[in-house]
Enzyme design. Structure first.
Site, PDB file in Angstrom:
ATOM      1  N   HIS A 195       0.814  -1.216   0.000  1.00 15.52           N
ATOM      2  CA  HIS A 195       0.000   0.000   0.000  1.00 15.52           C
ATOM      3  C   HIS A 195       0.852   1.272   0.000  1.00 15.52           C
ATOM      4  CE1 HIS A 195       0.548  -0.235   4.486  1.00 15.52           C
ATOM      5  NE2 HIS A 195       0.587   1.073   4.348  1.00 15.52           N
ATOM      6  N   ASP A 225       0.051  -7.671   1.395  1.00 10.49           N
ATOM      7  CA  ASP A 225       0.511  -6.291   1.574  1.00 10.49           C
ATOM      8  C   ASP A 225       2.040  -6.216   1.617  1.00 10.49           C
ATOM      9  OD1 ASP A 225       0.351  -3.601   1.747  1.00 10.49           O
ATOM     10  OD2 ASP A 225      -0.536  -3.508   3.746  1.00 10.49           O
ATOM     11  N   SER A 333       4.961   2.565   7.868  1.00 11.42           N
ATOM     12  CA  SER A 333       4.548   1.423   7.059  1.00 11.42           C
ATOM     13  C   SER A 333       5.674   0.991   6.122  1.00 11.42           C
ATOM     14  CB  SER A 333       3.313   1.767   6.227  1.00 11.42           C
ATOM     15  OG  SER A 333       2.191   1.929   7.052  1.00 11.42           O
TER      16      SER A 333
END
Length: 522
Positions: A195, A225, A333
């Site tokens: 993402h 992911d 992230s």
């Protein structure tokens, strides 16, 4: 025994004094008694050294205690290695032996700096740019005018409408994003979250020493992911900020980067660990670039293991997440979760739980290792999908349900397995004849007793090939064959259908607004 011993010693001393063997004026003699009486302690250990006793001689009880202490064997010496491993004797007075867990807790803090030194240089900041283009609805005739007699046609006889002249029919702009990643090979491959780079038109990575490079997305798996980038070391568009920290400006040589310096200054590389060895309570650190603050380190522990995607709130992911209380913020992230003791990567920080402070989740590194090579080669990762919702069933739960005569679930077999709670339409499960409240006990030859177990088997099943399922329905056991689809393809198809449906709705709405506006103008 003590009384006799003392009496004998005193008689011997008196004889020595009378014979002149003892000098009463000798330095260190007791001035109070005038007699240099040997200590009981030293009499038992060595007769070559004699020192005076105090005037207040010890009581019999104190003498007994003293003799017992002297006669007790000395404890063996314990080395630092024995103490660290918890194998020391630990029998001496005042000696303690720490257990391995205690040693780990007290020494873990000392490992943090070493762990960061091993992994930190390989953690990078990822900046993305995404080109966005959207349609612009130009003002229609009569709008934005005070005079009601404006017909919308130009007054000078030209073909241009002054209301729409110069207004583009589509608007373009750039959306910027930021995340973290970690270099895992000397060739410049980077591991991050899918993402972070989803839909990105351009990707730039910045190292902790100031070097900055272009990068390309080699492969991404939205279901797990995880994405793999490749740093474009030979790209002429790269600029090197180096130690001067000027980023994408001129390089150290005043122009484009001279990649020959990679021989003397190679890319830092972090090592993968083994997430299957993790234990709850183990110390970890999260490294990343939250808010653009490069190489930020936060510390915590492993709060939980094998958190399913449904529990985390990511229903379309196929991951059993690591839960940690290490602080994760926007920009973290894609950064690594690091084992403090070994300094290796054991997870990729992915998300936080809404409304739960101090609760973050990471993709286990072993899950990423299963697909990282295929992603680096640009391959698509398949994930099996059959189209059902399932729940874990135990005999206790079944008996509780069956005891209720008004149970909406009817009578359920009182066995261990996985009960089907919903079958979605137009899916492989519906086509195979799977029904709600079927109890699945075996999938592809593997016994399943938990919903997580069944999900893992289905996820790893080969797409397009028959998968056998043993189920119990109405007290009878039977076997059905089901052909899994690719979940990624299914989700992409659903997104396209949703986008098309939204576009159709906008067209209808636009048509209705145009018709309404024309009626008002009349």
């Amino acid at each position: 025994d003590v009384k006799v011993k003392v009496k004998v010693d005193q008689e011997q001393i008196e004889k020595e004094v009378k014979s002149g063997a003892v000098d009463l004026n000798e330095e260190g003699s007791d001035s109070g008694s005038g007699v240099n009486v040997p200590s009981l302690e030293e009499e038992d250990i060595s007769s070559s050294t004699r020192q005076p006793l105090e005037d207040s001689s010890p009581s019999l009880q104190e003498e007994n205690s003293l003799i017992e202490d002297l006669e007790a064997p000395l404890p063996p010496a314990t080395t630092m290695e024995e103490k660290s491993s918890g194998t020391g004797a630990g029998t001496g007075t005042g000696t303690t032996t720490e257990s391995p867990s205690e040693i780990y807790r007290t020494s873990a803090m000392g490992y943090v700096a070493d762990a960061v030194a091993k992994t930190g240089p390989a953690v990078i900041r990822i900046d993305t740019e995404t080109d966005i283009e959207r349609a612009v609805q130009a003002p229609t005739s009569g709008s934005g005018r005070d005079n009601d007699d404006y017909s919308g046609s130009p007054q000078d006889g030209s073909d241009e409408d002054p209301l729409t002249d110069g207004i583009p029919d589509r608007l373009k702009f750039i959306q910027q994003g930021q995340g973290s990643g970690v270099i895992f090979s000397k060739e410049g491959y980077v591991l991050t979250n899918a993402h972070v780079v989803q839909g990105a038109s351009r990707v730039t990575v910045t190292l902790t020493d100031g070097r900055r490079y272009r990068a390309e997305v080699r492969g991404a798996d939205d279901i797990v992911d995880i994405a793999v980038l490749k740093i474009l070391l030979s790209d002429k568009n790269n600029k090197n900020g180096g130690s001067n920290g000027k980023g994408m400006g001129k390089g150290a040589n005043g122009g484009t980067i001279d990649h020959s310096d990679l021989v003397h200054n190679p890319l830092p590389v972090a090592k993968f660990g083994d997430s299957d060895e993790l234990q709850v309570g183990q110390f970890v650190v999260a490294v990343g670039s939250p808010g653009g603050l490069d190489n930020t380190v936060t510390m915590g522990i492993i709060s939980g293991l094998k958190r399913s995607s449904e529990v985390v709130g990511l229903v379309h992911k196929k991951v059993d997440f690591i839960q940690t209380d290490a602080a994760i913020n926007p920009g973290n992230s894609g950064g690594p979760l690091v084992d403090v003791e070994k300094g290796t990567i054991i997870g990729i920080n992915t998300c936080i739980r809404a409304n739960m402070e101090g609760t973050s989740f990471a993709v286990p590194i072993n899950k990423a290792k299963e697909i990282v090579n295929d992603l680096a080669d640009g391959k698509h990762i398949n994930h099996g999908y059959v189209g059902v919702s399932m729940a874990t069933l135990t005999p206790e739960l079944a008996r509780t349900n069956n005891a209720d005569p008004n149970s909406p679930n009817g009578v359920i077999p009182e066995i261990s397995g996985v009960v089907v709670t919903r079958v979605y339409p137009k899916t492989p499960a519906e086509e195979a004849g799977l029904r709600r409240l079927d109890v699945v006990t075996d999938i592809g030859g593997q016994r399943v007793e938990r919903a997580d177990d069944a999900q893992r088997v289905i996820d790893g099943a080969k797409v397009g090939q028959n998968l056998s399922m043993t189920i119990v329905r109405g007290g009878r056991e039977m076997t059905i064959s089901i052909v899994p689809e690719d979940l990624g393809y299914k989700l992409q198809k659903m997104k396209e259908e949703k986008r098309k449906k939204k576009e159709d709705q906008l067209k209808v709405l636009k048509k209705q607004l145009t018709s309404l506006q024309n009626n008002v103008e009349r």
